[in-house]
Scaffold this motif. Structure first.
Motif, mmCIF file in Angstrom:
data_model
loop_
_atom_site.group_PDB
_atom_site.id
_atom_site.type_symbol
_atom_site.label_atom_id
_atom_site.label_comp_id
_atom_site.label_asym_id
_atom_site.label_seq_id
_atom_site.Cartn_x
_atom_site.Cartn_y
_atom_site.Cartn_z
ATOM 1 N N THR A 117 -1.282 10.328 11.439
ATOM 2 C CA THR A 117 -0.155 11.258 11.363
ATOM 3 C C THR A 117 1.140 10.566 10.964
ATOM 4 O OG1 THR A 117 -1.223 12.592 13.051
ATOM 5 C CG2 THR A 117 1.106 13.031 12.654
ATOM 6 N N ALA A 118 1.355 9.381 11.511
ATOM 7 C CA ALA A 118 2.631 8.698 11.259
ATOM 8 C C ALA A 118 2.862 8.489 9.763
ATOM 9 C CB ALA A 118 2.658 7.370 11.992
ATOM 10 N N SER A 119 1.794 8.197 9.024
ATOM 11 C CA SER A 119 2.019 7.989 7.594
ATOM 12 C C SER A 119 1.694 9.231 6.769
ATOM 13 C CB SER A 119 1.197 6.790 7.099
ATOM 14 O OG SER A 119 -0.158 6.974 7.444
ATOM 15 N N ASP A 120 0.701 10.015 7.192
ATOM 16 C CA ASP A 120 0.258 11.133 6.349
ATOM 17 C C ASP A 120 1.013 12.431 6.617
ATOM 18 O OD1 ASP A 120 -1.708 9.380 5.466
ATOM 19 O OD2 ASP A 120 -3.196 10.097 6.909
ATOM 20 N N LEU A 121 1.492 12.603 7.839
ATOM 21 C CA LEU A 121 2.098 13.897 8.191
ATOM 22 C C LEU A 121 3.448 13.727 8.869
ATOM 23 C CD1 LEU A 121 -1.167 15.764 9.247
ATOM 24 C CD2 LEU A 121 0.367 16.432 7.398
ATOM 25 N N ALA A 122 4.206 12.756 8.374
ATOM 26 C CA ALA A 122 5.531 12.493 8.951
ATOM 27 C C ALA A 122 6.428 13.727 8.831
ATOM 28 C CB ALA A 122 6.169 11.289 8.270
ATOM 29 N N TYR A 123 6.185 14.565 7.809
ATOM 30 C CA TYR A 123 7.050 15.757 7.684
ATOM 31 C C TYR A 123 6.913 16.678 8.899
ATOM 32 C CZ TYR A 123 3.031 18.535 5.844
ATOM 33 O OH TYR A 123 1.842 19.188 5.673
ATOM 34 N N VAL A 124 5.741 16.661 9.537
ATOM 35 C CA VAL A 124 5.546 17.512 10.723
ATOM 36 C C VAL A 124 6.299 16.933 11.928
ATOM 37 C CG1 VAL A 124 3.846 18.475 12.327
ATOM 38 C CG2 VAL A 124 3.328 18.370 9.883
ATOM 39 N N THR A 125 6.114 15.630 12.168
ATOM 40 C CA THR A 125 6.798 15.034 13.329
ATOM 41 C C THR A 125 8.315 15.001 13.110
ATOM 42 O OG1 THR A 125 6.168 12.880 12.451
ATOM 43 C CG2 THR A 125 4.871 13.731 14.277
ATOM 44 N N ASP A 126 8.750 14.842 11.871
ATOM 45 C CA ASP A 126 10.195 14.909 11.594
ATOM 46 C C ASP A 126 10.742 16.295 11.951
ATOM 47 O OD1 ASP A 126 10.154 12.361 10.647
ATOM 48 O OD2 ASP A 126 10.285 12.896 8.513
ATOM 49 N N ALA A 127 9.975 17.325 11.616
ATOM 50 C CA ALA A 127 10.416 18.691 11.949
ATOM 51 C C ALA A 127 10.490 18.863 13.468
ATOM 52 C CB ALA A 127 9.472 19.729 11.327
ATOM 53 N N VAL A 128 9.488 18.347 14.182
ATOM 54 C CA VAL A 128 9.499 18.458 15.646
ATOM 55 C C VAL A 128 10.766 17.809 16.213
ATOM 56 C CG1 VAL A 128 8.355 17.702 17.789
ATOM 57 C CG2 VAL A 128 6.984 18.598 15.887
ATOM 58 N N THR A 129 11.060 16.616 15.753
ATOM 59 C CA THR A 129 12.239 15.890 16.251
ATOM 60 C C THR A 129 13.518 16.688 15.990
ATOM 61 O OG1 THR A 129 11.107 13.832 15.747
ATOM 62 C CG2 THR A 129 13.480 13.685 16.134
ATOM 63 N N LEU A 135 17.361 22.737 19.219
ATOM 64 C CA LEU A 135 17.151 23.639 20.375
ATOM 65 C C LEU A 135 18.059 23.249 21.531
ATOM 66 C CD1 LEU A 135 13.276 24.095 20.591
ATOM 67 C CD2 LEU A 135 14.953 25.921 20.293
ATOM 68 N N ASN A 136 18.294 21.954 21.635
ATOM 69 C CA ASN A 136 19.210 21.456 22.654
ATOM 70 C C ASN A 136 18.896 22.011 24.054
ATOM 71 O OD1 ASN A 136 21.405 19.983 23.552
ATOM 72 N ND2 ASN A 136 22.874 21.637 23.178
ATOM 73 N N GLY A 137 17.590 22.076 24.361
ATOM 74 C CA GLY A 137 17.190 22.491 25.702
ATOM 75 C C GLY A 137 17.162 23.997 25.941
ATOM 76 N N ARG A 138 17.382 24.792 24.878
ATOM 77 C CA ARG A 138 17.409 26.257 25.063
ATOM 78 C C ARG A 138 16.085 26.787 25.610
ATOM 79 N NH1 ARG A 138 19.372 29.046 19.637
ATOM 80 N NH2 ARG A 138 18.556 31.097 20.146
ATOM 81 N N VAL A 139 15.009 26.465 24.935
ATOM 82 C CA VAL A 139 13.656 26.846 25.386
ATOM 83 C C VAL A 139 12.718 25.697 25.004
ATOM 84 C CG1 VAL A 139 13.936 29.376 25.144
ATOM 85 C CG2 VAL A 139 13.181 28.005 23.171
ATOM 86 N N PRO A 140 11.529 25.642 25.595
ATOM 87 C CA PRO A 140 10.580 24.586 25.225
ATOM 88 C C PRO A 140 10.000 24.801 23.821
ATOM 89 C CG PRO A 140 9.926 25.689 27.285
ATOM 90 C CD PRO A 140 11.019 26.507 26.676
ATOM 91 N N LEU A 141 9.537 23.699 23.228
ATOM 92 C CA LEU A 141 8.940 23.736 21.891
ATOM 93 C C LEU A 141 7.425 23.543 21.983
ATOM 94 C CD1 LEU A 141 9.187 23.783 18.778
ATOM 95 C CD2 LEU A 141 9.534 21.295 18.886
ATOM 96 N N ILE A 142 6.695 24.441 21.317
ATOM 97 C CA ILE A 142 5.226 24.368 21.255
ATOM 98 C C ILE A 142 4.813 23.671 19.957
ATOM 99 C CG2 ILE A 142 3.080 25.715 21.242
ATOM 100 C CD1 ILE A 142 4.819 28.134 22.283
ATOM 101 N N GLY A 200 8.264 15.215 20.564
ATOM 102 C CA GLY A 200 9.043 16.164 21.366
ATOM 103 C C GLY A 200 8.396 17.505 21.657
ATOM 104 N N ALA A 201 7.167 17.742 21.187
ATOM 105 C CA ALA A 201 6.504 19.011 21.536
ATOM 106 C C ALA A 201 6.185 18.985 23.030
ATOM 107 C CB ALA A 201 5.226 19.193 20.721
ATOM 108 N N GLN A 202 6.602 20.040 23.741
ATOM 109 C CA GLN A 202 6.470 20.044 25.215
ATOM 110 C C GLN A 202 5.210 20.756 25.700
ATOM 111 O OE1 GLN A 202 10.291 21.304 24.386
ATOM 112 N NE2 GLN A 202 11.182 20.468 26.259
ATOM 113 N N VAL A 203 4.568 21.499 24.799
ATOM 114 C CA VAL A 203 3.340 22.232 25.092
ATOM 115 C C VAL A 203 2.536 22.168 23.797
ATOM 116 C CG1 VAL A 203 2.410 24.558 25.539
ATOM 117 C CG2 VAL A 203 4.556 23.856 26.630
#
Ligand code: CP3
Length: 352
Positions: A117-129, A135-142, A200-203
């Motif tokens: 994932t770190a090399s092939d799907l960094a666009y996904v983890t970048d979006a999560v971050t 969100l700044n703590g508004r609600v959890p991220l799935i 940072g995905a919480q669920v």
């Protein structure tokens, strides 16, 4: 990381008491929203939107701007994994996803590499971050992934299918080959979800959209067994909290006990299951998420309200219910009806 301001969803997943039933919708960021269609047009097409960190973040937050939802879900797709494996994913308008290079033979499956994932799907983890920051703590991220079996159906068929003729032929005539594919996919899904959790995905939710197309025995051997491996392989605790796992097998109502046995925290229910009966079977072990038929959203507000109320009543008193649709919202739904739905959950759930 900032303090979570609304943790109803996390509490309900752990079957702890809440002031009212938390609610979110599968496919909550999507084509029923005009602002989504505008951003997708700006991106050019759906996959370009998934790969554009800022725009993926923007559409993730869109439903939260309109409605008081208790969770955000990463904007992406389950087919990012086969795309990263080199199958050449593309979408043809009105026809759903397609692959330029489906996997059909032993050589095709041998050639597949477990993703990193770190090399092939960094666009996904970048979006999560970025989403977590915004969100700044508004609600959890799935975060989410497809189940190995569901991903395999698309990879073998090369597109959506009604009967899964090719995938089932492989399953029954070359079961060891299907197992080899599912094994590679499980390792990929574990890496992918753990990367989302670290970012940072919480669920996390596993979408087993096509598990219900399998026979009783084949479900256990070709779908559930691999979801079990995933549950076992996931990071269970991150950033000071447990990371709950939701398993959603569409059409999986017959197998709720077995699904709960995996050690997941919650089961997603489609609308064919009676939530009261489901609670009686597994409610002391897992939380339940669901399960209004998305088609109800086409009806008048009064019908939407009464359907919401009957599901809340079905679950009854006690904790461990997350309100959702039984499957994703469809593009034809009037956004005002979604407001009626979310408000109805707020209005009626406090008494349960
Ligand atoms: O729930 C969310 O809001 C998060 C985003 C999300 C999408 N797809 C966005 C999307 C999630 C969780 C998914 C999961 C997904 N993708 C599943 C499993 C969930 C399910 O519905 O059971 C599956 C089977 C897919 C594969 C896929 N992606 C299909 C079959 C399609 C075509 C759907 C259609 O109705 O045409 C997609 C495209 C897709 N994924 C869209 C969205 C918003 C629509 C693309 C567009 O904007 O044109």
């Amino acid at each position: 990381m900032s303090e979570l301001k609304n943790d109803r969803f996390l509490k309900a997943l752990m079957r702890r008491p809440v002031d009212r039933t938390p609610v979110w919708m599968m496919r909550q960021a999507g084509r029923y929203l005009p602002e989504y269609r505008a951003v997708r047009a700006q991106a050019g097409d759906f996959m370009s939107l998934c790969k554009n960190t800022e725009l993926a973040c923007e559409v993730t937050l869109q439903p939260l701007e309109r409605y008081e939802m208790d969770a955000a879900i990463l904007f992406s797709d389950i087919l990012t994994i086969p795309d990263a494996m080199g199958l050449g994913l593309y979408f043809e308008t009105g026809e759903g996803p397609k692959f330029r290079k489906p996997v059909r033979t032993e050589a095709d499956i041998d050639a597949l590499e477990v993703i990193d994932t770190a090399s092939d799907l960094a666009y996904v983890t970048d979006a999560v971050t970025m989403i977590r920051r915004e969100l700044n703590g508004r609600v959890p991220l799935i975060g989410f992934s497809g189940s190995p079996w569901t991903l395999a159906t698309y990879m073998v068929e090369g597109q959506s299918s009604r009967d899964f003729a090719r995938a089932k032929t492989m399953l029954y005539t070359q079961p060891e080959l299907m197992h080899q594919l599912l094994e590679k996919l499980s390792l990929s899904v574990i890496d992918y979800l753990n990367a989302q959790i670290r970012a940072g995905a919480q669920v996390v939710q596993i979408f087993d959209t096509w598990g219900g197309a399998l026979s009783h025995a084949a479900y256990a051997e070709f779908s559930l067994a691999y979801m079990q491996k995933i549950v076992d392989g996931l990071i269970s605790h991150h950033d000071g909290r447990d990371v709950p796992v939701i398993l959603f097998t569409k059409g999986g109502g017959l197998w709720l006990e077995k699904m709960a046995d995996t050690g997941c925290h919650a089961l997603g229910l489609d609308w064919s299951t009676d939530i009261a009966a489901a609670k009686g079977r597994v409610g002391d072990r897992v939380a339940l998420q669901g399960n209004m038929d998305p088609a109800v959203l086409r009806a008048d507000p009064a019908v939407i309200e009464s359907q919401v109320e009957s599901i809340l009543k079905g679950f009854g008193a006690g904790s461990g219910h997350i309100f959702n649709l039984g499957h994703g919202i469809t593009p034809d739904i009037n956004p005002d009806h979604v407001k009626v739905f979310i408000d109805a959950v707020h209005k009626f759930s406090a008494k349960y």
